[in-house]
Design a protein around this motif. Structure first.
Motif, short mmCIF file in Angstrom:
data_model
loop_
_atom_site.label_atom_id
_atom_site.label_comp_id
_atom_site.label_asym_id
_atom_site.label_seq_id
_atom_site.Cartn_x
_atom_site.Cartn_y
_atom_site.Cartn_z
N LEU A 108 5.31 -12.25 9.97
CA LEU A 108 4.71 -11.40 8.96
C LEU A 108 3.93 -12.22 7.93
N PHE A 109 4.39 -13.45 7.68
CA PHE A 109 3.76 -14.30 6.69
C PHE A 109 2.68 -15.21 7.29
N THR A 110 2.59 -15.29 8.60
CA THR A 110 1.64 -16.20 9.23
C THR A 110 0.54 -15.50 10.02
N THR A 111 0.84 -14.35 10.62
CA THR A 111 -0.11 -13.69 11.51
C THR A 111 -0.28 -12.23 11.11
N SER A 118 2.48 -4.46 9.96
CA SER A 118 3.03 -5.10 8.77
C SER A 118 3.90 -4.14 7.98
N CYS A 119 3.44 -2.90 7.82
CA CYS A 119 4.22 -1.90 7.08
C CYS A 119 5.54 -1.58 7.77
N MET A 120 5.53 -1.48 9.09
CA MET A 120 6.76 -1.18 9.81
C MET A 120 7.77 -2.32 9.69
N LYS A 121 7.29 -3.56 9.75
CA LYS A 121 8.19 -4.70 9.61
C LYS A 121 8.84 -4.73 8.24
N VAL A 122 8.04 -4.51 7.20
CA VAL A 122 8.58 -4.48 5.83
C VAL A 122 9.54 -3.31 5.66
N LEU A 123 9.20 -2.16 6.23
CA LEU A 123 10.06 -0.98 6.15
C LEU A 123 11.41 -1.24 6.80
N TYR A 124 11.43 -1.83 8.00
CA TYR A 124 12.69 -2.11 8.68
C TYR A 124 13.56 -3.06 7.87
N ILE A 125 12.97 -4.11 7.34
CA ILE A 125 13.75 -5.09 6.58
C ILE A 125 14.29 -4.46 5.30
N CYS A 126 13.45 -3.75 4.57
CA CYS A 126 13.88 -3.17 3.29
C CYS A 126 14.92 -2.07 3.46
N THR A 127 14.72 -1.19 4.43
CA THR A 127 15.69 -0.10 4.61
C THR A 127 17.03 -0.62 5.11
#
Length: 169
Positions: A108-111, A118-127
């Motif tokens: 997420l921070f490199t590519t 990107s939104c789905m990755k952040v959503l999964y981690i945050c939830t």
């Protein structure tokens, strides 16, 4: 075929000692390519050992899988908020989910693939972090969490062996 250098983000021209001075290596963000001067343009040939990352495409199966995952997260968060009860929910499993999501989504921070990705990755981690926080620290939910039923030694039998294997390979 002529190519413009303006399509590359980072360009470094390095002369090759074993070749005539007219040949260069072009190290660009697209990979390593051999460049030859021919007239006014540049002719490029893709280096055979360089593989470009595959483009991720959106399809109905990925969208359905992501939406079912988001739906299950919403159902779990609503269940925790409405019932104010964490019985039957394993916080250790969600801690493993969080470890998996954080390590899997380090790109997420490199590519950058897409805004959706990107939104789905952040959503999964945050939830997942929010679910863990609710079960561990949010009253009255944390008082109903039964540690006696959640006995899997996840740090010892799941995380530690995977970390050792990751360091070896």
């Amino acid at each position: 075929r002529s190519q413009s250098l303006s399509s590359y983000r980072y360009i470094v021209l390095v002369p090759v000692e074993s070749q005539p001075a007219a040949r260069f290596l072009l190290c660009a963000s697209r990979g390593i390519e051999r460049v030859e001067r021919r007239g006014y343009g540049l002719r490029t040939a893709q280096h055979p050992r360089v593989r470009r990352p595959a483009k991720m495409s959106m399809n109905i199966f990925r969208l359905c899988g992501d939406m079912s995952h988001v739906f299950s997260i919403i159902v779990l968060i609503l269940r925790l908020r409405v019932a104010k009860n964490a019985s039957g929910i394993s916080v250790r499993t969600h801690e493993l989910f969080l470890v998996v999501f954080v390590t899997r989504y380090l790109d997420l921070f490199t590519t950058y693939y897409s805004l959706y990705n990107s939104c789905m990755k952040v959503l999964y981690i945050c939830t997942t972090a929010a679910i863990i926080y609710m079960i561990r620290f949010s009253e009255p939910i944390c008082s109903t969490y039964d540690k006696a039923q959640d006995t899997f030694l996840h740090w010892k039998f799941a995380v530690a062996p995977c970390a050792v294997i990751a360091l070896i390979t």
